[in-house]
Motif scaffolding. Structure first.
Motif, PDB file in Angstrom:
ATOM      1  N   LEU A  27       0.877  -1.245  -0.081  1.00  0.00           N
ATOM      2  CA  LEU A  27       0.046  -0.075  -0.005  1.00  0.00           C
ATOM      3  C   LEU A  27       0.810   1.188   0.113  1.00  0.00           C
ATOM      4  CD1 LEU A  27      -2.826  -0.823   2.669  1.00  0.00           C
ATOM      5  CD2 LEU A  27      -3.149  -0.697   0.017  1.00  0.00           C
ATOM      6  N   ALA A  28       1.787   1.191   0.745  1.00  0.00           N
ATOM      7  CA  ALA A  28       2.749   2.412   0.960  1.00  0.00           C
ATOM      8  C   ALA A  28       3.598   2.706  -0.511  1.00  0.00           C
ATOM      9  CB  ALA A  28       3.816   2.068   1.953  1.00  0.00           C
ATOM     10  N   VAL A  29       3.765   1.756  -1.379  1.00  0.00           N
ATOM     11  CA  VAL A  29       4.477   1.857  -2.568  1.00  0.00           C
ATOM     12  C   VAL A  29       3.490   2.074  -3.608  1.00  0.00           C
ATOM     13  CG1 VAL A  29       5.618   0.674  -4.720  1.00  0.00           C
ATOM     14  CG2 VAL A  29       6.337   0.252  -2.166  1.00  0.00           C
ATOM     15  N   LEU A  30       2.245   1.405  -3.604  1.00  0.00           N
ATOM     16  CA  LEU A  30       1.326   1.759  -4.819  1.00  0.00           C
ATOM     17  C   LEU A  30       0.530   2.823  -4.556  1.00  0.00           C
ATOM     18  CD1 LEU A  30      -0.266  -1.850  -5.041  1.00  0.00           C
ATOM     19  CD2 LEU A  30       1.198  -0.762  -6.766  1.00  0.00           C
ATOM     20  N   LEU A  31       0.083   3.426  -3.276  1.00  0.00           N
ATOM     21  CA  LEU A  31      -0.901   4.306  -3.093  1.00  0.00           C
ATOM     22  C   LEU A  31      -0.140   5.683  -2.363  1.00  0.00           C
ATOM     23  CD1 LEU A  31      -4.093   2.601  -1.410  1.00  0.00           C
ATOM     24  CD2 LEU A  31      -3.738   3.231  -3.884  1.00  0.00           C
ATOM     25  N   ALA A  32       1.012   5.365  -1.689  1.00  0.00           N
ATOM     26  CA  ALA A  32       1.538   6.660  -1.188  1.00  0.00           C
ATOM     27  C   ALA A  32       0.858   7.252  -0.308  1.00  0.00           C
ATOM     28  CB  ALA A  32       2.314   7.176  -1.956  1.00  0.00           C
ATOM     29  N   ARG A  40       3.294  13.575   6.109  1.00  0.00           N
ATOM     30  CA  ARG A  40       4.432  12.829   5.773  1.00  0.00           C
ATOM     31  C   ARG A  40       3.917  11.421   5.133  1.00  0.00           C
ATOM     32  NH1 ARG A  40       6.633  14.280  10.810  1.00  0.00           N
ATOM     33  NH2 ARG A  40       7.979  15.729  10.700  1.00  0.00           N
ATOM     34  N   LEU A  41       4.473  10.736   4.344  1.00  0.00           N
ATOM     35  CA  LEU A  41       4.050   9.320   3.808  1.00  0.00           C
ATOM     36  C   LEU A  41       3.831   8.415   4.864  1.00  0.00           C
ATOM     37  CD1 LEU A  41       5.888   8.899   0.538  1.00  0.00           C
ATOM     38  CD2 LEU A  41       3.644   9.839   0.787  1.00  0.00           C
ATOM     39  N   LEU A  42       2.723   7.567   4.961  1.00  0.00           N
ATOM     40  CA  LEU A  42       2.590   6.845   6.035  1.00  0.00           C
ATOM     41  C   LEU A  42       3.406   5.430   5.750  1.00  0.00           C
ATOM     42  CD1 LEU A  42      -1.214   6.977   6.449  1.00  0.00           C
ATOM     43  CD2 LEU A  42       0.498   7.581   8.238  1.00  0.00           C
ATOM     44  N   ASP A  43       4.174   4.819   6.754  1.00  0.00           N
ATOM     45  CA  ASP A  43       4.948   3.948   6.599  1.00  0.00           C
ATOM     46  C   ASP A  43       4.034   2.603   6.898  1.00  0.00           C
ATOM     47  OD1 ASP A  43       7.123   5.038   6.775  1.00  0.00           O
ATOM     48  OD2 ASP A  43       7.785   5.057   8.543  1.00  0.00           O
ATOM     49  N   ARG A  44       3.022   2.545   7.435  1.00  0.00           N
ATOM     50  CA  ARG A  44       1.905   1.400   7.810  1.00  0.00           C
ATOM     51  C   ARG A  44       0.701   1.920   7.662  1.00  0.00           C
ATOM     52  NH1 ARG A  44       5.461  -1.299  11.731  1.00  0.00           N
ATOM     53  NH2 ARG A  44       4.126  -2.999  11.625  1.00  0.00           N
ATOM     54  N   PRO A  45       0.208   2.050   6.512  1.00  0.00           N
ATOM     55  CA  PRO A  45      -1.074   2.606   6.223  1.00  0.00           C
ATOM     56  C   PRO A  45      -2.213   1.670   6.781  1.00  0.00           C
ATOM     57  CG  PRO A  45       0.210   2.278   4.179  1.00  0.00           C
ATOM     58  CD  PRO A  45       1.017   1.880   5.242  1.00  0.00           C
ATOM     59  N   LEU A  49      -5.347   6.192   9.947  1.00  0.00           N
ATOM     60  CA  LEU A  49      -5.143   7.294   8.893  1.00  0.00           C
ATOM     61  C   LEU A  49      -4.098   8.315   9.358  1.00  0.00           C
ATOM     62  CD1 LEU A  49      -7.180   8.862   6.808  1.00  0.00           C
ATOM     63  CD2 LEU A  49      -8.101   9.673   8.767  1.00  0.00           C
ATOM     64  N   VAL A  50      -3.890   8.587  10.741  1.00  0.00           N
ATOM     65  CA  VAL A  50      -3.047   9.395  11.395  1.00  0.00           C
ATOM     66  C   VAL A  50      -1.659   8.681  11.890  1.00  0.00           C
ATOM     67  CG1 VAL A  50      -2.631  11.149  13.169  1.00  0.00           C
ATOM     68  CG2 VAL A  50      -4.845  11.222  11.888  1.00  0.00           C
ATOM     69  N   CYS A  51      -0.704   9.324  11.661  1.00  0.00           N
ATOM     70  CA  CYS A  51       0.338   8.466  11.762  1.00  0.00           C
ATOM     71  C   CYS A  51       0.779   8.533  13.288  1.00  0.00           C
ATOM     72  CB  CYS A  51       1.886   9.106  11.151  1.00  0.00           C
ATOM     73  SG  CYS A  51       2.379  10.492  12.023  1.00  0.00           S
ATOM     74  N   PRO A  52       1.327   7.645  13.775  1.00  0.00           N
ATOM     75  CA  PRO A  52       1.748   7.329  15.487  1.00  0.00           C
ATOM     76  C   PRO A  52       2.206   8.670  15.827  1.00  0.00           C
ATOM     77  CG  PRO A  52       2.517   5.366  14.275  1.00  0.00           C
ATOM     78  CD  PRO A  52       1.942   6.311  13.137  1.00  0.00           C
ATOM     79  N   ALA A  53       3.486   9.271  15.109  1.00  0.00           N
ATOM     80  CA  ALA A  53       3.926  10.533  15.764  1.00  0.00           C
ATOM     81  C   ALA A  53       3.215  11.654  15.972  1.00  0.00           C
ATOM     82  CB  ALA A  53       5.049  10.796  14.659  1.00  0.00           C
ATOM     83  N   CYS A  54       2.033  11.697  15.025  1.00  0.00           N
ATOM     84  CA  CYS A  54       1.063  12.726  15.213  1.00  0.00           C
ATOM     85  C   CYS A  54       0.250  12.422  16.530  1.00  0.00           C
ATOM     86  CB  CYS A  54       0.009  13.052  13.863  1.00  0.00           C
ATOM     87  SG  CYS A  54       1.146  14.068  12.763  1.00  0.00           S
ATOM     88  N   TRP A  55      -0.217  11.057  16.545  1.00  0.00           N
ATOM     89  CA  TRP A  55      -0.818  10.848  17.784  1.00  0.00           C
ATOM     90  C   TRP A  55       0.025  11.079  18.978  1.00  0.00           C
ATOM     91  CZ3 TRP A  55      -5.801  10.317  18.240  1.00  0.00           C
ATOM     92  CH2 TRP A  55      -6.706   9.875  16.990  1.00  0.00           C
ATOM     93  N   ASP A  56       1.080  10.907  19.121  1.00  0.00           N
ATOM     94  CA  ASP A  56       2.121  11.299  20.163  1.00  0.00           C
ATOM     95  C   ASP A  56       2.019  12.514  20.579  1.00  0.00           C
ATOM     96  OD1 ASP A  56       2.723   8.740  20.516  1.00  0.00           O
ATOM     97  OD2 ASP A  56       4.681   8.702  19.571  1.00  0.00           O
TER      98      ASP A  56
END
Ligand SMILES: [Zn+2]
Ligand SMILES: [Zn+2]
Length: 267
Positions: A27-32, A40-45, A49-56
């Protein structure tokens, strides 16, 4: 004959992890897909929806906070009076007995609330609810029910859902739709603070039936209720709802929100 045995639980978990890792990579490669907060691009889509860094970075209102409104209190060391209420709550009367919010309505939390409410990103409801359960644990623990702040039917139809009801559902206690909004008022966020109390005065009424609970009038008598909303700005909406509940004989009213516009006290 060779007997096939099912993979052990450990092996199943490892397989599931590997499959998820593969799907994430694909998913990360195909949909980015990008995190809508930090872009920032999600490593683990598949993880959300929201990346772990933002939740932190979601800002939190941690103790000490005012027991009634949830605003931060100055450090315990400098509080001379024994009350756990802020100066404002000690001075004014309120139908709300206790209140908490996950965090101040700013930065990452404000952005995530907007994504949930206005962009209708319903998958955010689960992680947001986890935060509400964590921060509101002592309010929810012995409550009889949770009551979402209602939307006017016209606005609910336009938005497609009531964000407060969606947040209230997984909190634990039964959800009771005990209130209705009788007037479609302009959103509180569009009004100056001074007009917000007037804007919601008289617009809430007891629901004709308490969907989700015993449905007769008098069902709320003696109950301990947690009012739930997404954001408290001046607290006028929660206060207006609490007064109606008080009129129905509710014994204790608590308020739990995701975010609130905080007033920080200088001491
Ligand atoms: Zn992010
Ligand atoms: Zn207070």
């Amino acid at each position: 004959m060779v007997k096939m045995s099912p993979p052990s639980t450990g092996a199943t978990t490892r397989l599931a992890c590997a499959a998820r890792w593969g799907l994430d990579s694909l998913l990360a490669v195909l949909l980015a897909p990008a995190c809508p907060v930090c872009l920032r691009l999600l490593d683990r889509p598949t993880r959300g929806l929201v990346c772990p860094a933002c939740w932190d970075t979601v800002p939190r209102l941690t103790l000490p906070v005012c027991d009634r409104c949830g605003d931060p209190l100055p450090s315990r060391r400098v509080i001379s009076q024994p009350s756990s209420r802020c100066r404002r709550c000690r001075r004014r009367r309120s139908a709300i007995d206790r209140g908490r919010a996950v965090g101040p309505y700013e930065s990452t939390l404000r952005r995530i609330v907007h994504l949930f409410k206005y962009d209708r990103r319903h998958t955010l409801a689960a992680p947001l609810d986890a935060l509400m359960r964590q921060h509101g644990a002592d309010l929810l623990a012995d409550a009889d029910c949770v009551v979402p702040v209602p939307l006017h039917p016209r606005r609910r139809r336009a938005r497609g859902f009531n964000q407060a009801a969606e947040l209230a559902a997984p909190l634990g206690p039964p959800v009771v739709h005990a209130l209705r909004r009788t007037v479609a008022t302009p959103p509180q966020t569009e009004l100056p603070a001074a007009r917000r109390h007037r804007n919601v005065r008289g617009v809430f009424a007891p629901a004709r039936t308490h969907r989700g609970w015993r449905d007769k009038s008098g069902a709320m008598r003696g109950a301990c209720v947690v009012l739930v909303d997404d954001v408290a700005t001046t607290g006028a909406t929660l206060e207006a709802c609490a007064r109606v509940l008080r009129g129905c004989g509710v014994r204790e009213i608590r308020a739990l929100t995701l975010a609130r516009v905080v007033r920080r006290e200088a001491h």
